[in-house]
Design an enzyme around this catalytic site. Structure first.
Site, PDB file in Angstrom:
ATOM      1  N   HIS A 279     -49.594 -95.023 -38.119  1.00 11.12           N
ATOM      2  CA  HIS A 279     -50.135 -94.655 -36.805  1.00 11.12           C
ATOM      3  C   HIS A 279     -51.542 -95.237 -36.601  1.00 11.12           C
ATOM      4  CE1 HIS A 279     -51.180 -92.013 -33.450  1.00 11.12           C
ATOM      5  NE2 HIS A 279     -52.202 -91.531 -34.140  1.00 11.12           N
TER       6      HIS A 279
HETATM    7  C1  HEM Z   1     -57.723 -90.147 -37.876  1.00  7.48           C
HETATM    8  C2  HEM Z   1     -57.228 -91.191 -37.447  1.00  7.48           C
HETATM    9  C3  HEM Z   1     -56.426 -91.303 -36.189  1.00  7.48           C
HETATM   10  C4  HEM Z   1     -56.608 -92.311 -35.287  1.00  7.48           C
HETATM   11  C5  HEM Z   1     -57.596 -93.457 -35.397  1.00  7.48           C
HETATM   12  C6  HEM Z   1     -55.679 -92.085 -34.218  1.00  7.48           C
HETATM   13  C7  HEM Z   1     -55.555 -92.876 -33.081  1.00  7.48           C
HETATM   14  C8  HEM Z   1     -54.699 -92.626 -32.023  1.00  7.48           C
HETATM   15  C9  HEM Z   1     -54.645 -93.387 -30.819  1.00  7.48           C
HETATM   16  C10 HEM Z   1     -55.507 -94.592 -30.506  1.00  7.48           C
HETATM   17  C11 HEM Z   1     -53.675 -92.870 -30.017  1.00  7.48           C
HETATM   18  C12 HEM Z   1     -53.234 -93.346 -28.691  1.00  7.48           C
HETATM   19  C13 HEM Z   1     -52.049 -94.295 -28.793  1.00  7.48           C
HETATM   20  C14 HEM Z   1     -51.355 -94.557 -27.480  1.00  7.48           C
HETATM   21  O1  HEM Z   1     -51.617 -93.832 -26.536  1.00  7.48           O
HETATM   22  O2  HEM Z   1     -50.537 -95.483 -27.369  1.00  7.48           O
HETATM   23  C15 HEM Z   1     -53.117 -91.748 -30.720  1.00  7.48           C
HETATM   24  C16 HEM Z   1     -52.068 -90.944 -30.254  1.00  7.48           C
HETATM   25  C17 HEM Z   1     -51.461 -89.938 -30.977  1.00  7.48           C
HETATM   26  N1  HEM Z   1     -51.916 -89.427 -32.181  1.00  7.48           N
HETATM   27 FE1  HEM Z   1     -53.442 -90.175 -33.310  1.00  7.48          FE
HETATM   28  N2  HEM Z   1     -54.940 -90.959 -34.491  1.00  7.48           N
HETATM   29  C18 HEM Z   1     -55.374 -90.443 -35.699  1.00  7.48           C
HETATM   30  C19 HEM Z   1     -54.867 -89.298 -36.336  1.00  7.48           C
HETATM   31  C20 HEM Z   1     -53.776 -88.570 -35.888  1.00  7.48           C
HETATM   32  C21 HEM Z   1     -53.218 -87.479 -36.582  1.00  7.48           C
HETATM   33  C22 HEM Z   1     -53.705 -86.903 -37.885  1.00  7.48           C
HETATM   34  C23 HEM Z   1     -52.152 -87.049 -35.865  1.00  7.48           C
HETATM   35  C24 HEM Z   1     -51.204 -85.940 -36.153  1.00  7.48           C
HETATM   36  C25 HEM Z   1     -50.636 -85.758 -37.273  1.00  7.48           C
HETATM   37  C26 HEM Z   1     -52.041 -87.871 -34.711  1.00  7.48           C
HETATM   38  C27 HEM Z   1     -51.073 -87.749 -33.741  1.00  7.48           C
HETATM   39  C28 HEM Z   1     -50.989 -88.500 -32.619  1.00  7.48           C
HETATM   40  C29 HEM Z   1     -49.918 -88.421 -31.662  1.00  7.48           C
HETATM   41  C30 HEM Z   1     -48.675 -87.592 -31.801  1.00  7.48           C
HETATM   42  C31 HEM Z   1     -50.244 -89.299 -30.627  1.00  7.48           C
HETATM   43  C32 HEM Z   1     -49.429 -89.527 -29.377  1.00  7.48           C
HETATM   44  C33 HEM Z   1     -48.725 -90.861 -29.458  1.00  7.48           C
HETATM   45  C34 HEM Z   1     -47.241 -90.726 -29.667  1.00  7.48           C
HETATM   46  O3  HEM Z   1     -46.616 -89.785 -29.181  1.00  7.48           O
HETATM   47  O4  HEM Z   1     -46.691 -91.608 -30.361  1.00  7.48           O
HETATM   48  N3  HEM Z   1     -53.062 -88.778 -34.752  1.00  7.48           N
HETATM   49  N4  HEM Z   1     -53.767 -91.623 -31.931  1.00  7.48           N
END
Ligand code: HEM
Ligand code: SF4
Ligand code: SF4
Ligand code: SF4
Lengths: 207, 291
Positions: A167
């Site tokens: 991710h």
């Molecule tokens: C710590 C580092 C992390 C970074 C740099 C990060 C970055 C991002 C970014 C840039 C997005 C937007 C992507 C898009 O809209 O296309 C996103 C969405 C999301 N993030 Fe993170 N994230 C991090 C950690 C996490 C963690 C720990 C979780 C949960 C376990 C998480 C769950 C999600 C989910 C579910 C989405 C919605 C996108 C989807 O449904 O596929 N993220 N994140």
């Protein structure tokens, strides 16, 4: 400078970063028990006993905050036939050939898989976690059940960590993505290239 | 005991390098509990309380001799009483002194995540070093005999030490010293196995064909052994027939650890090289290609 499209509102973004923070804290405190090579991480949390005390609470906070995200994004992450088509071209995308990818909506197949893998692993983590949460809940479970629970808990944690690595990498790899979560907006060009159908919709909605 | 170096540690929980073990030229020891000589007087329970300065809470009498009903953080040995019928119509009263078996391959030590909270000494004694214990309860899952108990007061795990403090200075364990019938023996493992076999022979002569020595090989043998009248059915007195460390624990503490660490590090490295090889996805380049 390109025009911008709103992708996440403030509440979604703050919740996302709270999840990310709790993921890091729960992950580091959990890994400390997983392998001797990581035991030094207990120093970050005030020593072994404190790490043992804090870890379940950190994990629970992550699960609860992810619950809020899950409710918001569940519908948008439903896997469709278009996703199955996209999946066939995933190899091309990884080779850097973005052009041959079929157009996608708000999320592509890879993002949706991340969503569901995180959901599944967190579900396993929270259920099994309660089963050996000392001192309060562990006494209610027989030893063989707890043995299965710790094994499943560590497997689910590794799945979650691997998924999160993918991710985070995807966010770094696809330029212009990180600002979706840091600023809430993305450029129109980014949306056109990466999420064409969502772009069309967003433009239609605006006009 | 924390700073009194023993320098005889041959295995240490959550530790991947060699432990201080220069003073290892000691014989393997064992405690032999001859159930056929035990009268269930509980003198050993009292001796254990006394030597170790333990006082359990006063519990409830539920109409059986077992008191307390089970091992606790303050009762490291407990007499267990079993009314069984190994043969139809032939009631027998079996009495077993319950406590840590001091496994040659201790599941508790394998499961413990805290470096040095559980050690195995050169003489075979498995000891909990409570100041290193974090109270996670993994030892409870690792033990095939349901022995470790975690104190509600201090969240540390406790169990029989085989009186490692007494043995270290050449004394026998307190429970051994006190037993009025000589049912508990202590000596080198070899001597105790030999003596146990002799007792088994005597019992067989007296008609107990299934008498035997309980020294289960699934955990590499134990440093606490029983002479049993019905060694073919240790379940009669609440002991597993072929105890081993649960396969679940072996996977969790065995292959899962290096595999997961390699996987996590591998994923990051793979990502790094993927980026270096393929480069980022950027809208500008794609735009040009599309045009
Ligand atoms: C710590 C580092 C992390 C970074 C740099 C990060 C970055 C991002 C970014 C840039 C997005 C937007 C992507 C898009 O809209 O296309 C996103 C969405 C999301 N993030 Fe993170 N994230 C991090 C950690 C996490 C963690 C720990 C979780 C949960 C376990 C998480 C769950 C999600 C989910 C579910 C989405 C919605 C996108 C989807 O449904 O596929 N993220 N994140
Ligand atoms: S409770 Fe203590 S002795 Fe038992 S596994 Fe955890 S740290 Fe080790
Ligand atoms: S009986 Fe249980 S607590 Fe005692 S050494 Fe064996 S595994 Fe450890
Ligand atoms: S060997 Fe020592 S600690 Fe173990 S039961 Fe006997 S008296 Fe108690």
């Amino acid at each position: 400078m390109a025009k911008l499209l709103q992708r996440y509102n403030d509440r979604e973004r703050m919740n996302h970063w709270f999840i990310a923070l709790m993921f890091v804290l729960a992950g580091l405190s959990g890994l400390a028990f997983f392998h001797p090579a990581f035991f030094f991480l207990t120093n970050l949390f005030g020593g072994g006993p404190w790490t043992r005390i804090l870890h379940p609470f950190l994990g629970l906070l992550m699960v609860i905050s992810f619950g809020a995200l899950f409710v918001r994004l569940r519908a948008e992450n439903r896997i469709t036939d278009a996703d199955r088509e996209w999946k066939k071209h995933m190899g091309d995308m990884l080779k850097g050939d973005k052009a041959s990818m079929p157009p996608v909506g708000k999320y592509n197949y890879g993002q949706k898989m991340v969503f569901w893998l995180m959901t599944l692993s967190l579900l396993v983590l929270v259920i099994t976690g309660f089963m050996f949460w000392r001192p309060w809940f562990a006494p209610y479970f027989p030893i063989p059940v707890m043995r299965a629970a710790v094994l499943l808990h560590s497997v689910a944690a590794v799945v979650l960590i691997l998924t999160t690595i993918v991710h985070v990498y995807a966010a770094i790899w696809v330029k212009g993505t990180v600002r979706a979560m840091t600023r809430g907006t993305v450029s129109e060009d980014w949306a056109k290239v990466n999420h064409r159908l969502w772009y069309d919709e967003a433009v239609k909605r605006r006009s | 005991m924390a700073s009194l170096q023993s320098q005889d540690v041959v295995a240490r929980s959550a530790t991947t390098t060699a432990t201080p073990q220069a003073r290892s030229a000691v014989p393997q020891v064992a405690k032999l509990i001859d159930e056929s000589k035990c009268i269930g007087c509980k003198a050993c329970q009292v001796a254990c309380m006394n030597w170790n300065d333990l006082r359990d809470d006063v519990g409830n009498n539920v109409g059986v001799y077992d008191n307390p009903a089970d091992l606790t953080a303050n009762s490291w040995t407990v007499m267990k009483f079993y009314e069984v019928e190994p043969k139809q119509g032939n009631l027998e009263w079996l009495i077993r002194k319950d406590g840590c078996m001091h496994c040659e391959d201790p599941g508790c030590l394998k499961a413990c995540p805290s470096p040095g909270a559980i050690v195995k000494r050169a003489n075979g004694i498995v000891d909990f070093m409570s100041e290193n214990c974090i109270g996670c309860g993994y030892c409870v899952k690792g033990c095939p005999f349901d022995v470790p108990r975690i104190s509600a007061k201090d969240n540390k795990a406790y169990k029989c030490t085989l009186c490692s403090d007494r043995v270290a200075v050449g004394l026998e364990p307190a429970c051994v010293k006190t037993c009025p019938t000589g049912a508990i023996g202590f000596g080198t493992k070899d001597d105790m196995v030999a003596y146990g076999e002799k007792r088994v022979g005597e019992l067989k002569e007296r008609g107990f064909q299934n008498a035997g020595l309980y020294n289960p090989q699934g955990v590499g043998g134990t440093h606490v052994m029983y002479v049993m009248k019905h060694a073919d059915q240790p379940e009669l007195e609440g002991l597993p027939k072929d105890p081993t460390i649960s396969p679940m624990v072996s996977v969790w503490k065995g292959i899962a650890k290096p595999l997961a660490v390699a996987g996590m590090i591998g994923a990051v490295v793979a990502g790094f090289f993927h980026y270096m090889k393929v480069g980022p996805v950027e809208e500008k380049n794609d735009e040009k290609e599309n045009a």
